[in-house]
Design an enzyme around this catalytic site. Structure first.
Site, mmCIF file in Angstrom:
data_model
loop_
_atom_site.group_PDB
_atom_site.id
_atom_site.type_symbol
_atom_site.label_atom_id
_atom_site.label_comp_id
_atom_site.label_asym_id
_atom_site.label_seq_id
_atom_site.Cartn_x
_atom_site.Cartn_y
_atom_site.Cartn_z
ATOM 1 N N ASP A 1 24.000 12.900 -55.230
ATOM 2 C CA ASP A 1 24.212 11.965 -54.123
ATOM 3 C C ASP A 1 25.566 11.281 -54.314
ATOM 4 O O ASP A 1 25.866 10.774 -55.409
ATOM 5 C CB ASP A 1 23.099 10.921 -54.107
ATOM 6 N N GLY B 1 17.049 -2.450 -48.027
ATOM 7 C CA GLY B 1 17.377 -1.071 -47.695
ATOM 8 C C GLY B 1 16.191 -0.139 -47.809
ATOM 9 O O GLY B 1 16.147 0.905 -47.173
ATOM 10 N N SER C 1 25.916 0.980 -42.685
ATOM 11 C CA SER C 1 24.777 0.514 -43.465
ATOM 12 C C SER C 1 25.192 0.197 -44.893
ATOM 13 O O SER C 1 24.779 -0.803 -45.472
ATOM 14 C CB SER C 1 23.692 1.585 -43.511
ATOM 15 N N MET D 1 22.376 5.566 -54.221
ATOM 16 C CA MET D 1 23.140 4.975 -55.309
ATOM 17 C C MET D 1 22.238 4.207 -56.284
ATOM 18 O O MET D 1 22.606 3.989 -57.439
ATOM 19 C CB MET D 1 24.230 4.049 -54.777
ATOM 20 N N HIS E 1 0.830 -1.207 0.000
ATOM 21 C CA HIS E 1 0.000 0.000 0.000
ATOM 22 C C HIS E 1 0.859 1.250 0.000
ATOM 23 O O HIS E 1 0.462 2.288 0.516
ATOM 24 C CB HIS E 1 -0.911 0.011 1.229
#
Lengths: 541, 541
Positions: A526, A463, A426, A472, A217
């Site tokens: 990129d 991915g 990654s 890419m 309690h």
């Protein structure tokens, strides 16, 4: 501390209606809100001994969560941490008690004793056969003649519940409950207090301390102890319980989450219990699970009971309530040998001069583009694309003698493996997937170009990059599409067009550039796509 | 915030060993600690499609807690909130995959996609049939092309698990998983951040605010919203989910505790969901339970899936893991009428001059002793024993005409009832029990003295007071013991001796005086015992 509640005075009624609504019709509740809050089995026919328990709310799933076949017949709920009224208990008794009678299972707190006790008397005046047992399993205060009733109560609910369900009479069920109560011992420990609705959270336990010997309690533990780690916590708990454990017989241990400990922590506590000084006296385990909580208290309790024979069978008997976590033997951890194949078998090296020359040229091109690609990446990322690719290229060059150059299938796999081990990040994993999947496709008979396309598709699936996402893929995809018909010149043109187009893609949808704002990206290709374009262009020259 | 852990780097391995040790031999784990942490079914024979899932730890019971018949075959665990390595995933796949193949169920986080994806490729190089599905059920960021995978993953585990268990082939299981994934939508809300082991707890959410649109790695929600109450919280969650729910078909709703919400709160949230704007589109409910947690985050998530036909059957199929909370229909709350008997039927009044005189005299004695008893009680309590007893006596006098004076059995019960309604406090309930139990005993044929003894015994059982505990029992017990043989004089002498003896009892063991220190008690009789002594003494006079 904010909580997921509405008005404080409605919590218990709302929680009951939530529970009943999601019971699939297995539970019902008595009319009588707000004062009478009783959950009953909807399918109860009074043909067997009824078990009624309850007490203040704040201990969920106890007690209403344990109403169902094989456990409780009814649960009487008070306000948070407050005993239900005599009328509420009486309503619960009258609602479920037939000729087989009723056992009240009461935790040893004054309010509960008195209100359940008087309700029992009132029910007896109707000629009902009502017995009362009082659970006092807490060993925190060994000198106190009236130990508190805490999570060990679950042993009583389950064992008495299984016996009643099997048709045992009231005397048998009561005797069993009393026998169980005599053998249960519990202790709790907490690192933080609980949040009582409508009250400010008490900041009672300083850092580096724990409270040992808790009620349920929110009251302070019997002692504040130094807290070091889970192992030390379990050692203290085990030391408190050990004197109460019967020598030479296996015990069932119930590990209860007081509400706020994470499931991960509870598993660590279980691990510690399994190697604690009392480990060799533990036969079975119930939990870890939140069974008798103290709202959101970051704590746990351990209850022990030397269950054997019919009582162990009663604990193992199937029952309805989903809140009952089941019971299992405590066993040594079974450790299975690692499977073969984790260390990849490198294919035998083989020589093939044209392939060696081609691959070497690819590597040299990427090494030569290092500075340019780094520069480009600095516009939209951390400026290491060039170095990452050049590093991978250097690694490949260094293992050229070990590669199966004469077998394209094996070569793709070997390149994938090499990249996954040396490239990192990654992009390393994605290129590893590209080459591994290409090898996989080649092994099923596809041409090298088609195999590379299959590899690209797998890389995109994993991915998540689509055409137009500024990766890419925007250069590699058109290049491979043109390769079969137009050869390297067509592939190079397609790759260049694709790479250039990425300079206008200002909303990256995959990869790191998703975090960069549009204006920083505009006008810059990129770097991954640029690398592909450079590779194909220079391979021609 | 202190946690029940040992060394941070050992948490996951220890938690796994805790889980496996308490699985009763149903689970095993691969050798390979600390880097490879894979939990597998111990009874797996590779004859069916294997299901492998996993990801970072910190989501317990996911994923290892869902390994078992009818759900996962293996779970691969990373560090807290970190993806497991490719090698670990590959080990999991190789350990359980036979000719029927393997489905990897991956939550959509980059690390998991890549590592599970590459591991799948490696496994394929061994000729294994491996498929991958990626769960992306989070609707927090509707514009994000790659939604996160959160608690809705449980739908995939359970449905694919049931199908695989029933012997379906890999293509069927994969297609079902993909169909489920396309239909699951989830959103989370939290009132507080989680405690990442070894990191200071972030204090990100101000009072009065909640975070809506959470991942399960402690990252900030998509928006901070004003938090009012549970109803408002569920309304916001329902509003987010509603556009994704298929019109006209019932949905199954999974209510997940993110780890730190109390069970009571979760039931209130369920209550709100059952009356929310989407309530009429909910057919079934899974939970509330902690299934996919974010350590100890005080939050919840709701996932919806329009399960029907085989998928609903798959959700309902029995399965091994205790962490699976089951599924139930969401139904209106069944409200059962209150039983008869809560309003006690008062016995018919009857006249009996000697009894009336005796009872009146008792009341007058207690009223007369009011000041003296209050004075005595002031030494060891709050000084109201006299007033409490005198008040009860006055009440009894006022209803004397309504009492069944001619029937001692009924009279005892009526006095008990009267005291319980007017006297209040623990003593009121205890005296009510005394008289009610005495009435009960008298009804079974005992003499009044014996009936009163039985009442006393029941009162002691419920109140817990033994002889020597410094309560009224110390006078009443010897008085009743002497009454049958020695009549009132003997009873009075015994009561007086008993009351006087309480002045030397300095360690109260029941009742309020337990909180008073010894020196304050010494030399003063217990006022309850004194009241009994006075009563018997003056009844003689």
């Amino acid at each position: 501390m904010t909580q997921f509640i509405n008005k404080k005075e409605d919590i218990v009624a709302e929680a009951i209606d939530g529970l009943v609504a999601a019971s699939g019709g297995r539970l019902a509740r008595l009319d009588g809100f707000p004062h009478i809050r009783v959950v009953v089995r909807a399918d109860w026919d009074r043909s067997k001994v009824a078990l009624v328990s309850g007490g203040g709310a704040g201990h969920e799933p106890a007690h209403a969560g344990f109403v169902g076949p094989g456990m409780l017949t009814a649960a009487v709920c008070g306000d948070v941490f407050a005993s239900p009224s005599v009328d509420a208990v009486l309503a619960g008794i009258l609602a479920v008690t037939g000729r087989a009678g009723c056992l009240l299972i009461v935790k040893n707190y004054t309010g509960d004793r008195l209100n359940f006790g008087l309700a029992a008397e009132r029910a007896r005046a109707f000629g009902l056969n009502v017995r009362v047992v009082i659970v006092d399993d807490d060993v925190a205060l060994p000198d106190l003649p009236q130990a508190r009733g805490v999570a060990g109560t679950l042993f009583v609910h389950k064992i008495a519940g299984a016996l009643a369900d099997s048709g045992a009479d009231l005397a048998t069920v009561t005797a069993a409950a009393e026998q169980v109560i005599a053998g249960i011992h519990s202790i709790g420990m907490s690192l933080d207090t609980c949040t009582v609705p409508g009250a400010p959270k008490e900041d009672r336990i300083p850092a580096g301390k724990a409270e040992l010997g808790l009620g349920i309690h929110g009251e302070a533990g019997v002692e504040q102890v130094d807290y070091v780690d889970a192992r030390g916590a379990v050692a203290m708990v085990a030391e408190k319980l050990s004197p109460f454990m019967r020598p030479g017989v296996p015990h069932t241990v119930l590990i209860n989450n007081l509400g706020g400990a994470s499931v991960l922590e509870m598993q660590v506590l279980l691990y510690e219990l399994a190697r604690s000084p009392i480990a060799d006296r533990i036969g079975h385990v119930i939990g870890p699970a939140a069974m008798m909580t103290s709202l959101d208290m970051r704590g746990f309790s351990v209850s022990v009971y030397p269950a054997d024979g019919t009582h162990l069978a009663a604990l193992e008997a199937p029952c309805g309530p989903a809140a009952w976590p089941g019971i299992s033997r405590l066993t040594p951890v079974e450790v299975v040998n690692l499977p073969d194949g984790l260390k990849p078998i490198k294919p035998l090296p083989s020589a093939h001069a044209p392939t060696r020359a081609f691959l070497t040229r690819c590597c040299e091109i990427l090494i030569g583009a290092e500075a340019l690609l780094n520069q480009l990446d600095a516009k939209a990322g951390d400026g290491d694309t060039g170095s990452t690719l050049a590093g991978a290229a250097r690694s490949l060059l260094s293992v050229m003698d070990d590669l199966p150059l004469a077998d394209h299938t094996q070569l793709c796999r070997a390149i994938g493996l090499e990249l996954s081990q040396t490239m990192g990040g990654s992009s390393g994993v994605l290129l590893a997937i590209f080459f591994a999947a290409a090898g996989d496709a080649a092994s099923s008979g596809l041409s090298l170009t088609e195999a590379l396309k299959a590899g690209l598709q797998r890389m995109q699936e994993i991915g998540g990059a689509q055409l137009g996402d500024r990766t890419m893929v925007d250069a590699l995809h058109p290049a491979l599409a043109s390769l079969a018909e137009g050869g390297l010149p067509a592939a190079a043109r397609a790759a260049r067009e694709g790479a250039n187009a990425t300079a206008q893609m200002v909303r990256a949808k995959a990869g790191r550039s998703t975090y960069i704002n549009a204006e920083q990206l505009r006008g810059h290709a990129d770097p991954g796509a640029e690398a592909v374009a450079i590779l194909f262009e220079r391979l021609q020259g």
